[in-house]
Design a protein around this motif. Structure first.
Motif, PDB file in Angstrom:
ATOM      1  N   ILE A  95     -23.111  50.640 -33.447  1.00 38.09           N
ATOM      2  CA  ILE A  95     -24.081  50.827 -32.628  1.00 38.09           C
ATOM      3  C   ILE A  95     -23.328  51.275 -31.286  1.00 38.09           C
ATOM      4  CG2 ILE A  95     -25.295  49.662 -30.544  1.00 38.09           C
ATOM      5  CD1 ILE A  95     -27.035  50.549 -33.039  1.00 38.09           C
ATOM      6  N   SER A  96     -22.134  50.751 -30.903  1.00 37.12           N
ATOM      7  CA  SER A  96     -21.230  51.351 -29.849  1.00 37.12           C
ATOM      8  C   SER A  96     -20.897  52.949 -30.237  1.00 37.12           C
ATOM      9  CB  SER A  96     -20.032  50.618 -29.614  1.00 37.12           C
ATOM     10  OG  SER A  96     -20.404  49.362 -29.360  1.00 37.12           O
ATOM     11  N   ARG A  97     -20.984  53.271 -31.560  1.00 36.83           N
ATOM     12  CA  ARG A  97     -20.331  54.665 -31.504  1.00 36.83           C
ATOM     13  C   ARG A  97     -21.501  55.651 -30.998  1.00 36.83           C
ATOM     14  NH1 ARG A  97     -19.409  53.892 -38.090  1.00 36.83           N
ATOM     15  NH2 ARG A  97     -17.645  52.540 -37.908  1.00 36.83           N
ATOM     16  N   MET A  98     -22.779  55.429 -30.917  1.00 34.03           N
ATOM     17  CA  MET A  98     -23.571  56.219 -30.382  1.00 34.03           C
ATOM     18  C   MET A  98     -23.387  56.555 -28.904  1.00 34.03           C
ATOM     19  SD  MET A  98     -27.092  53.945 -29.540  1.00 34.03           S
ATOM     20  CE  MET A  98     -26.771  52.776 -28.284  1.00 34.03           C
ATOM     21  N   THR A  99     -22.672  55.641 -28.246  1.00 35.39           N
ATOM     22  CA  THR A  99     -22.385  55.532 -26.679  1.00 35.39           C
ATOM     23  C   THR A  99     -21.093  56.035 -26.313  1.00 35.39           C
ATOM     24  OG1 THR A  99     -24.095  54.095 -26.325  1.00 35.39           O
ATOM     25  CG2 THR A  99     -22.202  54.371 -24.737  1.00 35.39           C
ATOM     26  N   TYR A 100     -20.022  55.450 -27.156  1.00 35.82           N
ATOM     27  CA  TYR A 100     -18.570  55.623 -26.964  1.00 35.82           C
ATOM     28  C   TYR A 100     -18.129  56.772 -27.942  1.00 35.82           C
ATOM     29  CZ  TYR A 100     -19.007  51.742 -23.719  1.00 35.82           C
ATOM     30  OH  TYR A 100     -19.211  50.906 -22.827  1.00 35.82           O
ATOM     31  N   GLY A 101     -18.805  56.956 -28.751  1.00 37.18           N
ATOM     32  CA  GLY A 101     -17.984  58.085 -29.736  1.00 37.18           C
ATOM     33  C   GLY A 101     -17.583  57.205 -30.985  1.00 37.18           C
ATOM     34  N   VAL A 102     -17.785  57.969 -32.429  1.00 36.88           N
ATOM     35  CA  VAL A 102     -17.316  57.383 -33.431  1.00 36.88           C
ATOM     36  C   VAL A 102     -15.909  56.538 -33.351  1.00 36.88           C
ATOM     37  CG1 VAL A 102     -18.921  58.716 -34.871  1.00 36.88           C
ATOM     38  CG2 VAL A 102     -16.538  59.688 -34.434  1.00 36.88           C
ATOM     39  N   PHE A 103     -14.979  57.175 -32.762  1.00 39.10           N
ATOM     40  CA  PHE A 103     -14.005  56.455 -32.457  1.00 39.10           C
ATOM     41  C   PHE A 103     -13.533  55.945 -31.103  1.00 39.10           C
ATOM     42  CE2 PHE A 103     -12.020  60.434 -35.345  1.00 39.10           C
ATOM     43  CZ  PHE A 103     -12.132  59.607 -36.424  1.00 39.10           C
ATOM     44  N   GLY A 104     -14.172  56.251 -30.230  1.00 36.72           N
ATOM     45  CA  GLY A 104     -14.355  55.601 -28.841  1.00 36.72           C
ATOM     46  C   GLY A 104     -14.806  54.103 -29.125  1.00 36.72           C
ATOM     47  N   SER A 105     -15.744  54.069 -30.138  1.00 37.32           N
ATOM     48  CA  SER A 105     -16.338  52.790 -30.154  1.00 37.32           C
ATOM     49  C   SER A 105     -15.263  51.592 -30.109  1.00 37.32           C
ATOM     50  CB  SER A 105     -17.282  52.769 -31.141  1.00 37.32           C
ATOM     51  OG  SER A 105     -16.463  52.788 -32.601  1.00 37.32           O
ATOM     52  N   ASN A 106     -14.038  51.750 -30.527  1.00 33.70           N
ATOM     53  CA  ASN A 106     -12.961  50.949 -30.916  1.00 33.70           C
ATOM     54  C   ASN A 106     -12.702  50.370 -29.273  1.00 33.70           C
ATOM     55  OD1 ASN A 106     -12.400  50.871 -33.669  1.00 33.70           O
ATOM     56  ND2 ASN A 106     -11.774  52.783 -33.414  1.00 33.70           N
ATOM     57  N   ILE A 107     -12.922  51.095 -28.198  1.00 29.45           N
ATOM     58  CA  ILE A 107     -12.785  50.377 -26.991  1.00 29.45           C
ATOM     59  C   ILE A 107     -13.487  49.429 -26.657  1.00 29.45           C
ATOM     60  CG2 ILE A 107     -12.670  51.147 -24.456  1.00 29.45           C
ATOM     61  CD1 ILE A 107     -12.268  53.803 -25.251  1.00 29.45           C
ATOM     62  N   PRO A 108     -14.763  49.335 -26.579  1.00 32.78           N
ATOM     63  CA  PRO A 108     -15.559  48.174 -26.358  1.00 32.78           C
ATOM     64  C   PRO A 108     -15.279  47.140 -27.443  1.00 32.78           C
ATOM     65  CG  PRO A 108     -16.935  49.856 -26.995  1.00 32.78           C
ATOM     66  CD  PRO A 108     -15.598  50.497 -26.817  1.00 32.78           C
ATOM     67  N   ALA A 109     -15.198  47.610 -28.589  1.00 31.71           N
ATOM     68  CA  ALA A 109     -14.832  46.608 -29.990  1.00 31.71           C
ATOM     69  C   ALA A 109     -13.776  45.768 -29.474  1.00 31.71           C
ATOM     70  CB  ALA A 109     -14.824  47.108 -31.373  1.00 31.71           C
ATOM     71  N   LEU A 110     -12.498  46.442 -29.238  1.00 29.57           N
ATOM     72  CA  LEU A 110     -11.558  45.808 -29.007  1.00 29.57           C
ATOM     73  C   LEU A 110     -11.503  45.024 -27.851  1.00 29.57           C
ATOM     74  CD1 LEU A 110      -8.885  48.258 -30.189  1.00 29.57           C
ATOM     75  CD2 LEU A 110      -9.456  46.203 -31.458  1.00 29.57           C
ATOM     76  N   ILE A 111     -12.246  45.206 -26.743  1.00 26.23           N
ATOM     77  CA  ILE A 111     -12.200  44.082 -25.721  1.00 26.23           C
ATOM     78  C   ILE A 111     -12.754  43.008 -26.176  1.00 26.23           C
ATOM     79  CG2 ILE A 111     -13.815  43.897 -23.504  1.00 26.23           C
ATOM     80  CD1 ILE A 111     -13.257  46.931 -22.913  1.00 26.23           C
ATOM     81  N   ARG A 112     -14.119  43.212 -26.769  1.00 21.71           N
ATOM     82  CA  ARG A 112     -14.949  41.720 -27.354  1.00 21.71           C
ATOM     83  C   ARG A 112     -13.897  41.092 -28.275  1.00 21.71           C
ATOM     84  NH1 ARG A 112     -16.262  37.465 -27.736  1.00 21.71           N
ATOM     85  NH2 ARG A 112     -18.037  36.708 -29.020  1.00 21.71           N
ATOM     86  N   GLY A 113     -13.146  41.964 -29.417  1.00 17.30           N
ATOM     87  CA  GLY A 113     -12.541  41.451 -30.454  1.00 17.30           C
ATOM     88  C   GLY A 113     -11.348  40.450 -29.974  1.00 17.30           C
ATOM     89  N   THR A 114     -10.640  41.139 -28.873  1.00 14.30           N
ATOM     90  CA  THR A 114      -9.393  40.494 -28.351  1.00 14.30           C
ATOM     91  C   THR A 114      -9.790  38.970 -27.560  1.00 14.30           C
ATOM     92  OG1 THR A 114      -8.389  42.629 -27.882  1.00 14.30           O
ATOM     93  CG2 THR A 114      -7.517  40.603 -26.644  1.00 14.30           C
ATOM     94  N   ILE A 115     -11.047  39.062 -26.927  1.00 13.49           N
ATOM     95  CA  ILE A 115     -11.288  37.850 -26.291  1.00 13.49           C
ATOM     96  C   ILE A 115     -11.846  36.821 -27.236  1.00 13.49           C
ATOM     97  CG2 ILE A 115     -13.111  36.843 -24.578  1.00 13.49           C
ATOM     98  CD1 ILE A 115     -12.926  39.780 -23.305  1.00 13.49           C
ATOM     99  N   ALA A 116     -12.687  37.341 -28.488  1.00 15.17           N
ATOM    100  CA  ALA A 116     -12.888  36.492 -29.670  1.00 15.17           C
ATOM    101  C   ALA A 116     -11.771  35.874 -30.317  1.00 15.17           C
ATOM    102  CB  ALA A 116     -13.822  37.293 -30.535  1.00 15.17           C
TER     103      ALA A 116
END
Length: 476
Positions: A95-116
């Motif tokens: 879902i983040s790809r629609m907002t941050y781009g198909v590669f840019g979605s890794n920015i919010p994903a890794l923010i959440r993933g690192t904390i997880a």
């Protein structure tokens, strides 16, 4: 117009797709969503957190107002953030790809993933601590193995055995399937309730109901201080649940409908959380009378009980509770987020294994031993996650008007709707960076004022405002 079959065939051929990231079957009822939240709330951390709120110096009704206000905000956020994933049946990083781009979605994903990953390690350590209490209670001769320090890493021989046992058990559950995790959640939450009620009844019976108080602090405060503390309590609730709510789409994607999702959120959040908090504070408030000191950690309470059967049952239940919250709040999120980096090479299971291994390498027991580090981690989580929320919500509801092209979420073509420039929506990044910097600055400059507890709101509102302004000026 392409048929559904052609769209799915096109998606499956993309380098941005794997069997875990493509649209899923939607079979979950409201109870499954309710059980997800039960697993997230019922943990040693949740128990301690509820007790902490009751120690702020507020009267019982004031604490409950703060609790309800905070959890209603989380319910609203879950209802909003869960909609796009439920509509499209895809997880949070997609879902983040629609907002941050198909590669840019890794920015919010890794923010959440690192904390997880960090919290996955800490929760695994908490589960191993509960296991150690049970083992030492049943086999006191092993006490010498709990006092050494193997290799100077901070864990004893028995500590390592307990930690690795919990690590293996959790990993085994995760490797089964998402369906197995759903079944685990369905019964784990209710079982924990039964055990918590048993513990509460035991403590009340030993302390006497007349000694139970809903205010665990005797501090006197002015009206202004009381209102500020209530706001602080509300903000702390939001910060505590900010992480799992952000990636709620990882679970709402399986819901049969939005109405089923919202019904599950209602029973799983305000109703469930307030009831669990009530059980926690009644139990905690009886500990000074029974044990001579206020104990907010349920694992320590177990260690003080002189009842072998009760310790065994409660210890095993606490293990179930900790595994439950660890899987739903940390493991699943980290697995999807890491898989999103290279979907064709990293499956959901591989992403989960990588997260699991990293959670050992960071030696989480050393992090947990420092309350300052834990407190800063929670504030940092909210500081970074708030902006991600703000931008995602504004983009879906205001910029995209709820219209999303599913196939383009997996497209690397420069003509794809979510390719933007080099696969990254730099407008979203331009809103994220200053909002994140402002909320982190607020956290670092707190100076005891309590403003750090509001970093989620600071980051979310600033990012939403920045992105709305940028999106208005951008060419359509």
């Amino acid at each position: 117009m392409q048929s559904k079959e052609n769209i799915h065939a096109e998606i499956n051929k993309s380098i941005l797709a794997n069997s875990d990231l493509v649209p899923s079957k939607q079979t979950w009822s409201w109870y499954n969503i309710f059980a997800f939240w039960m697993s997230d709330v019922h943990s040693a951390g949740g128990y301690i957190f509820a007790g902490t709120l009751f120690s702020l110096g507020l009267a019982g009704w004031q604490v409950f107002v703060s609790l309800i206000a905070g959890i209603l905000i989380i319910q609203g956020l879950a209802n909003i953030i869960g909609v796009p994933s439920q509509k499209l049946a895809v997880p949070f990083p997609v879902i983040s790809r629609m907002t941050y781009g198909v590669f840019g979605s890794n920015i919010p994903a890794l923010i959440r993933g690192t904390i997880a990953v960090v919290w996955y390690g800490i929760q695994t350590y908490l589960a191993s601590a509960a296991l150690m209490v049970v083992v030492l209670y049943e086999f006191p001769d092993l006490a010498p193995l709990a006092k050494d320090n193997v290799g100077g890493f901070g864990l004893s021989t028995l500590g390592w055995w307990c930690f690795m046992t919990m690590w293996v058990l959790q990993t085994a559950l995760f490797l089964c399937s998402m369906e197995a995790i759903r079944r685990f959640m369905d019964w784990a939450g209710p079982i924990v309730y039964v055990a918590m009620l048993v513990l509460m009844v035991m403590i009340v019976n030993m302390a006497g109901w007349e000694n139970i108080s809903f205010t665990l602090s005797e501090r006197e405060m002015s009206t202004g201080q009381t209102l500020w503390t209530m706001l602080l309590g509300t903000a702390l609730v939001v910060s505590y649940f900010a992480g799992p709510t952000l990636n709620f789409g990882d679970f709402s994607r399986y819901a049969k409908s939005c109405s089923q999702m919202r019904r599950g959120n209602f029973w799983g959040l305000p109703v469930n959380f307030v009831f669990f908090s009530l059980i926690s504070v009644i139990t905690i408030s009886g500990t000074p009378v029974v044990f001579g000191e206020l104990i907010v950690d349920p694992i320590q309470v177990m260690g003080h009980l002189d009842n072998r059967v009760a310790v065994l049952i409660l210890g095993l239940t606490m293990l179930v509770a900790t595994v439950g919250v660890n899987i739903v709040a940390n493991f699943v999120s980290a697995a999807f987020d890491i898989s999103n980096i290279f979907p064709k090479y990293i499956s959901w299971r591989t992403g989960g294994m990588l997260a699991s291994v990293i959670s050992v390498i960071i030696m989480p027991w050393n992090l947990f031993s420092s309350p300052e580090v834990i407190h800063m981690t929670v504030d940092l989580l909210a500081a970074l996650i708030g902006p991600v929320y703000g931008i995602l919500i504004v983009d879906y509801y205001y910029v995209k008007r709820r219209r999303v092209n599913v196939a383009d979420l997996y497209s690397t073509s420069p003509t794809g709707a979510y390719w933007y420039r080099h696969g990254v929506n730099w407008q979203a990044v331009a809103a994220l960076v200053p909002a994140g910097a402002a909320s982190i600055a607020a956290m670092l400059l707190d100076n005891g004022s309590g403003i750090a507890s509001f970093t989620f709101f600071i980051g979310a509102l600033l990012a939403a405002g920045f992105y709305m302004l940028i999106a208005k000026k951008a060419p359509k």
